[in-house]
Design an enzyme around this catalytic site. Structure first.
Site, PDB file in Angstrom:
ATOM      1  CD  GLU A 163     -14.745   0.860 -49.200  1.00 57.91           C
ATOM      2  OE1 GLU A 163     -13.594   0.773 -49.650  1.00 57.91           O
ATOM      3  OE2 GLU A 163     -15.491   1.803 -49.442  1.00 57.91           O
ATOM      4  CD  GLU A 374     -15.475   5.345 -46.818  1.00 61.58           C
ATOM      5  OE1 GLU A 374     -15.091   5.509 -47.984  1.00 61.58           O
ATOM      6  OE2 GLU A 374     -14.902   4.612 -45.992  1.00 61.58           O
TER       7      GLU A 374
HETATM    8  C1  BG6 Z   1     -13.028   4.107 -49.823  1.00 64.13           C
HETATM    9  C2  BG6 Z   1     -12.187   3.923 -48.595  1.00 64.13           C
HETATM   10  O1  BG6 Z   1     -12.927   2.958 -50.585  1.00 64.13           O
HETATM   11  O2  BG6 Z   1     -12.666   5.108 -50.724  1.00 64.13           O
HETATM   12  C3  BG6 Z   1     -11.455   5.171 -48.144  1.00 64.13           C
HETATM   13  O3  BG6 Z   1     -12.920   3.382 -47.540  1.00 64.13           O
HETATM   14  C4  BG6 Z   1     -10.871   5.881 -49.360  1.00 64.13           C
HETATM   15  O4  BG6 Z   1     -10.489   4.816 -47.211  1.00 64.13           O
HETATM   16  C5  BG6 Z   1     -12.011   6.264 -50.271  1.00 64.13           C
HETATM   17  O5  BG6 Z   1     -10.095   6.997 -49.048  1.00 64.13           O
HETATM   18  C6  BG6 Z   1     -11.572   7.056 -51.488  1.00 64.13           C
HETATM   19  O6  BG6 Z   1     -10.648   6.340 -52.223  1.00 64.13           O
HETATM   20  P1  BG6 Z   1      -9.497   7.058 -53.011  1.00 64.13           P
HETATM   21  O7  BG6 Z   1      -8.818   5.998 -53.791  1.00 64.13           O
HETATM   22  O8  BG6 Z   1     -10.130   8.071 -53.876  1.00 64.13           O
HETATM   23  O9  BG6 Z   1      -8.639   7.685 -51.981  1.00 64.13           O
END
Ligand code: BG6
Length: 469
Positions: A163, A374
């Protein structure tokens, strides 16, 4: 339809969010070790010093992943464990740690899927200019090559960066991540270019080693859609996609930057300082990039801005995903809509946006190989009679896996799905309140692990290869 046998069902994590052991066994200090300790930067001033102590409990965690039936585990390497100072001397204990993780995965037949950079930069490099300094790109290639040589015999999937839009955007526009700089588009675009250059160098270095694996990059996948059919808003959505999507996908997949953005950056004086040689390297590497990883949480609904722009106060929430902010160039803003569903943190839940976005991606880039690296639901999971009843997560993942199925049926080339996250972990800015895992971590009971309802559900999905979705 069942998912094909070579489709990987996985789950993901990142070093800073799970490992802890921030100063053990020769690990160097990172930008996050420092940044998270500045009062007020993170929710309740949480930091990754201990995180969920995966560094010491990795055997237990991987055994649980195996019990869940996980086919692949995506995790990241902390650069500062390998090179405590970013470059220079290798820390053998760091190599040993990741060798242990890899071997533990392989013991159960879990395919290790490695991210080289998930935001924790050795502090020495940050202090020397971080991603604004082109020597960071050189240092990255040295670090990446060390990982390829140390782990590439057993690891066949490497992701260079996670990202870029987030760590550069939060780092140089929102000031919400290190180095904490606000509203500096010149620096922001420069940093992104240096990252693409580092990615390209790493891809070429990997291919030279003939390790017969694959290498790619994971991008945020947040396709922008206009809030209605009005021409202005359709223009705004296209503009948003050029800056937020094509700027990040084109250099990796096509080996060049989108003309639309270049033209505007030139006019505004934000064009990165790049050399012809760097542009040539980016071009040369693109055909060797094997896949794109997509991190999909939500689409963006956009509206064209007209008239004077009201400045929106930056909060941790809107800096990390809740719509409402104007774009940096004040062309559009993201909005929440009455007819959409949202998580407790204001992130839209839209499996349809996922399918539409994937179709759009196929239209633009053809049948490139994709992994969903993800996707998941951040929630406060209810505990009822001692059991973690995370039904909304089951619904969320179920809907999004169905969306993946649909996209595959439309001819989108998706080879795996990694839920975020394998285990509850530290959210960068939202602490431990926001949970994502299949495995619960009890912060009131010595970080004891517990299987959530979703753990058993995902096991069933993998067993049946998603037939009933
Ligand atoms: C993604 C990241 O952007 O979102 C992760 O790669 C992150 O590392 C995930 O934990 C969720 O984001 P947040 O802000 O809800 O913890």
């Amino acid at each position: 339809m069942k998912f094909a046998n070579d489709f990987l069902f996985g789950a993901a994590t990142a070093s800073y969010q799970i490992e802890g052991a921030w100063n053990e066994d020769g690990k160097g200090v990172t930008n996050w070790d420092e940044f998270s300790k500045i009062p007020g930067k993170t929710f309740e001033n949480t930091n990754g010093d201990v995180a969920v102590d995966h560094y010491h409990r990795y055997k237990e965690d991987i055994a649980l992943m195996a019990e869940m039936g996980l086919e692949s585990y995506r995790f990241s390497i902390s650069w500062a464990r390998i090179y405590p100072e970013g470059t220079g001397k290798i820390n053998q204990q760091g190599i040993d740690f990741y060798n242990n993780i890899i071997d533990e995965c392989l013991k159960y037949g879990i395919v290790p899927f490695i991210t080289l950079y998930h935001w924790d930069l050795p502090l020495t490099l940050e202090k020397a200019g971080g991603w604004l300094n082109k020597t960071t790109a050189q240092a990255f290639v040295q670090y990446a090559s060390t990982c390829f040589k140390a782990f590439g015999d057993r690891v066949k999937h490497f992701i260079t960066f996670n990202e870029t839009v987030v760590f550069c955007g939060h780092g140089y526009l929102e000031g919400a991540h290190p180095p904490g700089i606000q509203n500096d588009p010149k620096k922001y675009f420069q940093a992104t270019h240096n990252v693409f250059y580092a990615h390209a160098l790493a891809v070429l270095a990997y291919k030279e080693l003939n390790l017969f694996g694959e290498i790619g990059l994971s991008n945020v996948f947040a396709p922008a859609f206009a809030i209605d059919e009005q021409q202005d808003n359709i223009f705004a959505a296209n503009h948003a996609n050029q800056y937020q999507l094509n700027w990040y996908y084109d250099p990796v997949l096509l080996g060049r930057y989108p003309e639309y953005v270049i033209e505007r950056l030139e006019q505004q004086g934000y064009l990165p300082d790049w050399t012809l040689e760097e542009l040539a390297i980016i071009k040369k590497a693109a055909p060797f990039n094997d896949f794109m990883g997509l991190n999909y949480y939500q689409p963006v609904r956009v509206e064209k801005l007209t008239g004077p722009v009201q400045s929106v106060e930056l909060t941790r929430e809107n800096a990390t995903g809740r719509p409402g902010k104007p774009s940096f160039d004040h062309v559009y803003r993201s909005v929440m809509m009455d007819d959409k569903r949202y998580t407790k943190w204001g992130w839209e839940i839209s499996p349809d946006g996922f399918v539409d976005g994937l179709d759009m991606l196929k239209q633009q880039y053809g049948q490139i190989k994709l992994y969903i690296t993800e996707n998941g639901l951040g929630d406060e999971d209810p505990i009822i009679d001692g059991d973690v009843r995370d039904t909304p997560r089951i619904e969320y993942i179920s809907e999004h896996l169905s969306a993946v199925k649909q996209a595959i049926q439309h001819g989108v080339h998706i080879k795996g799905y990694f839920a975020w996250s394998a285990i509850d972990l530290l959210s960068w800015l939202n602490g431990y309140k926001k949970q994502y895992g299949f495995i619960y971590v009890d912060h009131n009971d010595n970080l004891a692990r517990k299987k959530k309802d979703s753990f058993h559900w995902y096991h069933g999905i993998i067993q049946s290869r998603g037939q009933d979705l």
